[in-house]
Design a protein around this motif. Structure first.
Motif, mmCIF file in Angstrom:
data_model
loop_
_atom_site.group_PDB
_atom_site.id
_atom_site.type_symbol
_atom_site.label_atom_id
_atom_site.label_comp_id
_atom_site.label_asym_id
_atom_site.label_seq_id
_atom_site.Cartn_x
_atom_site.Cartn_y
_atom_site.Cartn_z
ATOM 1 N N THR A 135 0.866 -1.189 0.115
ATOM 2 C CA THR A 135 0.133 0.212 0.139
ATOM 3 C C THR A 135 0.867 1.170 -0.144
ATOM 4 O O THR A 135 1.961 1.158 0.170
ATOM 5 C CB THR A 135 -0.819 -0.047 1.372
ATOM 6 O OG1 THR A 135 0.031 -0.049 2.481
ATOM 7 C CG2 THR A 135 -2.059 -0.983 1.282
ATOM 8 N N VAL A 162 0.415 -0.832 -5.593
ATOM 9 C CA VAL A 162 -0.225 -0.790 -4.360
ATOM 10 C C VAL A 162 -1.747 -0.648 -4.394
ATOM 11 O O VAL A 162 -2.406 -0.084 -3.732
ATOM 12 C CB VAL A 162 0.142 0.798 -3.743
ATOM 13 C CG1 VAL A 162 1.391 0.991 -3.533
ATOM 14 C CG2 VAL A 162 -0.227 1.846 -4.776
ATOM 15 N N ARG A 196 -5.778 -4.852 -3.470
ATOM 16 C CA ARG A 196 -5.816 -5.070 -2.133
ATOM 17 C C ARG A 196 -6.193 -6.332 -1.511
ATOM 18 O O ARG A 196 -5.718 -6.809 -0.434
ATOM 19 C CB ARG A 196 -7.035 -4.068 -1.482
ATOM 20 C CG ARG A 196 -6.991 -2.628 -1.780
ATOM 21 C CD ARG A 196 -5.745 -2.347 -0.805
ATOM 22 N NE ARG A 196 -5.362 -0.935 -0.926
ATOM 23 C CZ ARG A 196 -5.954 0.109 -0.338
ATOM 24 N NH1 ARG A 196 -6.949 -0.145 0.440
ATOM 25 N NH2 ARG A 196 -5.415 1.265 -0.752
ATOM 26 N N ASN A 237 -8.493 0.236 5.571
ATOM 27 C CA ASN A 237 -7.356 -0.112 5.019
ATOM 28 C C ASN A 237 -6.429 -0.970 5.733
ATOM 29 O O ASN A 237 -6.181 -1.993 5.228
ATOM 30 C CB ASN A 237 -6.395 1.232 4.744
ATOM 31 C CG ASN A 237 -6.922 2.185 3.726
ATOM 32 O OD1 ASN A 237 -7.659 1.754 2.992
ATOM 33 N ND2 ASN A 237 -6.397 3.313 3.925
ATOM 34 N N ILE A 286 -5.609 -5.188 4.661
ATOM 35 C CA ILE A 286 -4.294 -5.756 4.648
ATOM 36 C C ILE A 286 -4.155 -6.844 5.364
ATOM 37 O O ILE A 286 -3.603 -7.864 5.086
ATOM 38 C CB ILE A 286 -3.345 -4.495 5.155
ATOM 39 C CG1 ILE A 286 -3.131 -3.352 4.042
ATOM 40 C CG2 ILE A 286 -1.874 -4.929 5.589
ATOM 41 C CD1 ILE A 286 -2.728 -2.216 4.565
#
Ligand SMILES: *[C@@H]1O[C@H](CO)[C@@H](O)[C@H](O)[C@H]1NC(C)=O
Ligand SMILES: *[C@@H]1O[C@H](CO)[C@@H](O)[C@H](O)[C@H]1NC(C)=O
Ligand SMILES: *[C@@H]1O[C@H](CO)[C@@H](O)[C@H](O)[C@H]1NC(C)=O
Ligand SMILES: *[C@@H]1O[C@H](CO)[C@@H](O)[C@H](O)[C@H]1NC(C)=O
Ligand SMILES: *[C@@H]1O[C@H](CO)[C@@H](O)[C@H](O)[C@H]1NC(C)=O
Ligand SMILES: *[C@@H]1O[C@H](CO)[C@@H](O)[C@H](O)[C@H]1NC(C)=O
Length: 455
Positions: free
Chosen positions: A117, A252, A255, A320, A324
């Motif tokens: 990211t 990045v 996801r 976010n 991850i």
């Protein structure tokens, strides 16, 4: 007939006997001859098959190439040819032994995906692969996709964009660079474009023969750093990609790891995924500097404490961190399709021991670490002063990686810790309980990395 009839009976019998024997003898010689020829043939064809196979064995490792089946033909090989072939085989074996000892055997084609990211040090880690001459490296090509494809906000957008990203990614890993032309603005003409995002961050796009002589002055938004090149000829770039032994790509914009399953299972690819993570407190601190405009409310809140922090900002941060974490948990769970193809790396570990981490990553990818890469790491991790610019990769990495601790207001750290606690726990980032702990140099915020992070 007359004579024969005139011979005595026993004489005739003798003659008959002789005839029969010679018939047998001829037959016997014929059979022996056949056996010898067959044996010889078998031997010759077996040896010649071996000889044909040995270069094939090399090519076989090269997943992209289908070798022709060896012809069933050895009958014409003379012993002389055999002799020559034997010495060639020996030379081959010798060469293979040398190569196995680590002397530049390119091995099978690998596809490396650096999944990260923003502000996690992915440019820096990407360089580990960019510096390797036999790797075709692309820096953030999905940027173009994000710029041109818009998805309506809501549940479907994440899936929609993930699918587009994934399919473009697959084509790029297969060296089909033309796929990008659909997303580059303004659209390339005749496969030529001066607008490929961060071309200069990709060695392979700035060396011969992809770097064509620059003829007239064309506005180049993204240009090569060390030399002037003409606009990027995408055909030449695709050819270079196919010529290089391996492909690596940093992004990045991917996801969810689960979306990559079709790529991992694609028989044309030998994909290795490196997921790079970083302490979310450091990431936020870095984003507030790099993407200053987007983080106005955070900055106001952190410095004044007057303007309230919008709940949606915190939710985005949480989202976010969770995406991850979910990807990493999937990788660490080692599902069958990912076995041997997933590696989790913390930026902090890379910063503290770059060369060692680079070695681990190359080992995971099944590639030899070249002196070029070692040299680059040596040069770029021991810079005495702060690098220039926020995208700089030239820093004393073991000094830099936790600098954020000493300038981050504690309440900001706290917000991150609250939103990202599950991810931080998984990755071994310790929570700071007080402003003193946050700024305490002798209190490490890192648990030791787990060996099980390479699967
Ligand atoms: C692998 O395939 C490529 C393209 O088909 C070819 O250029 C290369 O020589 C092959 N490598 C080996 C080791 O056979
Ligand atoms: C056998 O191999 C030789 C040399 O490789 C070739 O010239 C010949 O045509 C082959 N014969 C057959 C029947 O395939
Ligand atoms: C083995 O390597 C040497 C030197 O690189 C080369 O000259 C020779 O042709 C190779 N032999 C084979 C059979 O590939
Ligand atoms: C781009 O490269 C290809 C392959 O060498 C070549 O055929 C083509 O003419 C080049 N395009 C331009 C506009 O120079
Ligand atoms: C980089 O930082 C580390 C840790 O503070 C230090 O030991 C090392 O001497 C520094 N290297 C250079 C070239 O300044
Ligand atoms: C800093 O951390 C160390 C190690 O955890 C601890 O022993 C020390 O008391 C701390 N210092 C302060 C001022 O909190």
């Amino acid at each position: 007939m007359e004579i024969r009839r005139s011979l005595p009976q026993d004489m005739r019998e003798l003659l008959h006997c002789l005839k029969m024997r010679s018939k047998y003898a001829v037959l016997l010689v014929f059979v022996i001859g056949l056996v010898i020829i067959e044996k010889e043939n078998n031997f010759i064809s077996r040896v010649s098959d071996k000889l044909k196979q040995s270069p094939q064995a090399l090519a076989e490792a090269n997943g992209t190439e289908i070798s022709p089946a060896p012809a069933e033909n050895g009958s014409l090989a003379s012993l002389q040819e055999l002799d020559a072939a034997f010495s060639q085989l020996r030379s081959h074996l010798y060469n293979i032994t040398l190569q196995l000892a680590g002397d530049g055997d390119p091995g099978p084609r690998r596809h490396i995906l650096l999944m990260a990211t923003t502000r996690t040090g992915s440019s820096f880690v990407g360089e580990f692969f960019n510096q390797q001459g036999s790797i075709f490296y692309l820096f953030e090509p999905l940027w173009h996709v994000e710029k041109t494809v818009t998805f309506l906000p809501g549940g479907a957008s994440a899936v929609g964009s993930a699918l587009v990203y994934r399919d473009v990614l697959k084509q790029l890993l297969l060296c089909d660079l033309y796929i990008l032309e659909n997303f580059i603005l303004p659209a390339p003409e005749g496969h030529l474009t001066p607008f490929l995002f961060r071309r200069g961050s990709s060695h392979s796009l700035c060396e011969e023969p992809v770097c064509t002589p620059s003829t007239k002055k064309v506005f180049e938004k993204y240009y090569c750093k060390n030399r002037r090149c003409g606009p990027l000829n995408i055909t030449l770039a695709a050819e270079a990609c196919r010529r290089k032994q391996h492909v690596a790509l940093k992004t990045v914009r991917i996801r969810q790891l689960e979306f990559l399953q079709p790529l991992v299972e694609d028989p044309r690819l030998d994909l290795r995924i490196i997921q790079l993570v970083r302490d979310p407190r450091a990431v936020l601190a870095s984003r507030m500097v790099a993407f200053s405009g987007k983080y106005e409310t955070w900055k106001k809140w952190a410095s004044e404490g007057e303007a309230p922090l919008h709940e949606e900002e915190v939710q985005r941060l949480r989202g976010n961190c969770e995406s991850i974490r979910v990807s990493a948990e999937l990788g660490l769970r080692r599902p069958g399709w990912l076995r041997g193809r997933y590696m989790l790396v913390r930026y902090e570990d890379v910063a503290r021991a770059p060369l060692q981490k680079a070695r681990e990553m190359y080992r995971f990818a099944g590639l030899p670490l070249t002196p070029q890469v070692e040299e680059w790491i040596g040069k770029n991790t021991q810079a005495p002063h702060d690098g220039n610019g926020v995208y700089s990769t030239c820093k004393n990495s073991s000094e830099q990686f936790d600098k954020w601790r000493f300038s981050m207001p504690f309440k900001l750290a706290q917000v991150v810790q609250d939103a990202c606690a599950p991810a931080m726990q998984l990755f071994g980032y310790k929570l700071a309980g007080s402003p003193a702990a946050l700024a305490n140099r002798s209190f490490s915020l890192l648990e030791e990395a787990q060996p099980a992070w390479v699967t």
